[in-house]
Design a protein around this motif. Structure first.
Motif, PDB file in Angstrom:
ATOM      1  N   SER A  54       0.813  -1.214   0.000  1.00  0.00           N
ATOM      2  CA  SER A  54       0.000   0.000   0.000  1.00  0.00           C
ATOM      3  C   SER A  54       0.851   1.270   0.000  1.00  0.00           C
ATOM      4  N   ALA A  55       2.035   1.230   0.599  1.00  0.00           N
ATOM      5  CA  ALA A  55       2.915   2.404   0.579  1.00  0.00           C
ATOM      6  C   ALA A  55       3.350   2.719  -0.852  1.00  0.00           C
ATOM      7  N   GLY A  56       3.672   1.681  -1.600  1.00  0.00           N
ATOM      8  CA  GLY A  56       4.036   1.870  -3.008  1.00  0.00           C
ATOM      9  C   GLY A  56       2.862   2.356  -3.830  1.00  0.00           C
ATOM     10  N   LEU A  57       1.683   1.786  -3.573  1.00  0.00           N
ATOM     11  CA  LEU A  57       0.475   2.248  -4.267  1.00  0.00           C
ATOM     12  C   LEU A  57       0.216   3.720  -3.985  1.00  0.00           C
ATOM     13  N   ILE A  68       3.849   0.349 -16.940  1.00  0.00           N
ATOM     14  CA  ILE A  68       4.049  -0.946 -17.590  1.00  0.00           C
ATOM     15  C   ILE A  68       4.118  -1.937 -16.434  1.00  0.00           C
ATOM     16  N   ALA A  69       3.221  -2.915 -16.440  1.00  0.00           N
ATOM     17  CA  ALA A  69       3.123  -3.801 -15.286  1.00  0.00           C
ATOM     18  C   ALA A  69       3.109  -5.273 -15.679  1.00  0.00           C
ATOM     19  N   PRO A  70       3.699  -6.110 -14.829  1.00  0.00           N
ATOM     20  CA  PRO A  70       3.653  -7.555 -15.067  1.00  0.00           C
ATOM     21  C   PRO A  70       2.292  -8.102 -14.641  1.00  0.00           C
ATOM     22  N   PRO A  71       1.934  -9.294 -15.101  1.00  0.00           N
ATOM     23  CA  PRO A  71       0.650  -9.895 -14.730  1.00  0.00           C
ATOM     24  C   PRO A  71       0.457 -10.023 -13.217  1.00  0.00           C
ATOM     25  N   LEU A  72       1.525 -10.205 -12.483  1.00  0.00           N
ATOM     26  CA  LEU A  72       1.460 -10.335 -11.033  1.00  0.00           C
ATOM     27  C   LEU A  72       0.816  -9.113 -10.376  1.00  0.00           C
ATOM     28  N   LEU A  73       1.075  -7.926 -10.925  1.00  0.00           N
ATOM     29  CA  LEU A  73       0.563  -6.693 -10.329  1.00  0.00           C
ATOM     30  C   LEU A  73      -0.796  -6.276 -10.883  1.00  0.00           C
ATOM     31  N   ALA A  74      -1.215  -6.834 -11.996  1.00  0.00           N
ATOM     32  CA  ALA A  74      -2.454  -6.403 -12.649  1.00  0.00           C
ATOM     33  C   ALA A  74      -3.669  -6.419 -11.713  1.00  0.00           C
ATOM     34  N   PRO A  75      -3.920  -7.494 -10.954  1.00  0.00           N
ATOM     35  CA  PRO A  75      -5.093  -7.480 -10.073  1.00  0.00           C
ATOM     36  C   PRO A  75      -5.019  -6.388  -9.011  1.00  0.00           C
ATOM     37  N   LEU A  76      -3.845  -6.185  -8.441  1.00  0.00           N
ATOM     38  CA  LEU A  76      -3.668  -5.154  -7.421  1.00  0.00           C
ATOM     39  C   LEU A  76      -3.939  -3.762  -7.980  1.00  0.00           C
ATOM     40  N   THR A  98      -5.777  -3.015 -10.521  1.00  0.00           N
ATOM     41  CA  THR A  98      -7.197  -2.915 -10.860  1.00  0.00           C
ATOM     42  C   THR A  98      -8.047  -2.728  -9.608  1.00  0.00           C
ATOM     43  N   ILE A  99      -7.844  -3.575  -8.612  1.00  0.00           N
ATOM     44  CA  ILE A  99      -8.641  -3.499  -7.381  1.00  0.00           C
ATOM     45  C   ILE A  99      -8.439  -2.169  -6.668  1.00  0.00           C
ATOM     46  N   SER A 100      -7.231  -1.640  -6.710  1.00  0.00           N
ATOM     47  CA  SER A 100      -6.944  -0.363  -6.047  1.00  0.00           C
ATOM     48  C   SER A 100      -7.604   0.813  -6.748  1.00  0.00           C
ATOM     49  N   GLY A 101      -7.977   0.620  -8.022  1.00  0.00           N
ATOM     50  CA  GLY A 101      -8.569   1.707  -8.800  1.00  0.00           C
ATOM     51  C   GLY A 101      -7.559   2.501  -9.602  1.00  0.00           C
ATOM     52  N   LEU A 102      -6.293   2.155  -9.494  1.00  0.00           N
ATOM     53  CA  LEU A 102      -5.265   2.909 -10.214  1.00  0.00           C
ATOM     54  C   LEU A 102      -5.451   2.823 -11.723  1.00  0.00           C
ATOM     55  N   THR A 103      -5.968   1.697 -12.217  1.00  0.00           N
ATOM     56  CA  THR A 103      -6.178   1.549 -13.659  1.00  0.00           C
ATOM     57  C   THR A 103      -7.259   2.487 -14.182  1.00  0.00           C
ATOM     58  N   GLU A 104      -8.050   3.055 -13.280  1.00  0.00           N
ATOM     59  CA  GLU A 104      -9.060   4.039 -13.677  1.00  0.00           C
ATOM     60  C   GLU A 104      -8.441   5.423 -13.882  1.00  0.00           C
TER      61      GLU A 104
END
Length: 105
Positions: free
Chosen positions: A56-59, A72-80, A82-88
């Motif tokens: 969360s500190a990095g987010l 640019i993100a790896p698949p490992l970070l994609a759910p995080l 998205t869920i955090s809303g950063l992709t919006e």
């Protein structure tokens, strides 16, 4: 064991700033990431392809700079992301050799 954070600034041929991040981003080093982003003027592409952990500190750092970031993100970070809303808020592209780009918002 924590993987040390490595930050490598660069510029693309078109002048776009790029910050390549490798390792783990957590509370112990999020300030280092924030300082690096603060030192880059204008828009910046943050390449997280080499990041294995993001808390969360990095987010919070990414959200604080979201008005000028592209990720640019790896698949490992994609759910995080998205869920955090950063992709919006930020364009997020799949790292080379991984899944297709995140669907448009």
């Amino acid at each position: 064991m924590t993987i040390p954070l490595t930050l490598t600034p660069a510029r693309r041929a078109d002048g776009t700033s790029v910050l390549t991040v490798v390792g783990e981003i957590d509370q112990s080093n999020a300030g280092t990431l924030a300082a690096a982003l603060d030192g880059i003027r204008g828009p910046v592409v943050v390449d997280l392809a080499g990041v294995e952990y993001l808390d969360s500190a990095g987010l919070n750092v990414l959200f604080a700079h979201s008005t000028r970031l592209e990720l640019i993100a790896p698949p490992l970070l994609a759910p995080l992301l998205t869920i955090s809303g950063l992709t919006e808020l930020v364009p997020v592209h799949a790292a080379k050799g991984s899944a297709p780009d995140t669907p448009p918002r």
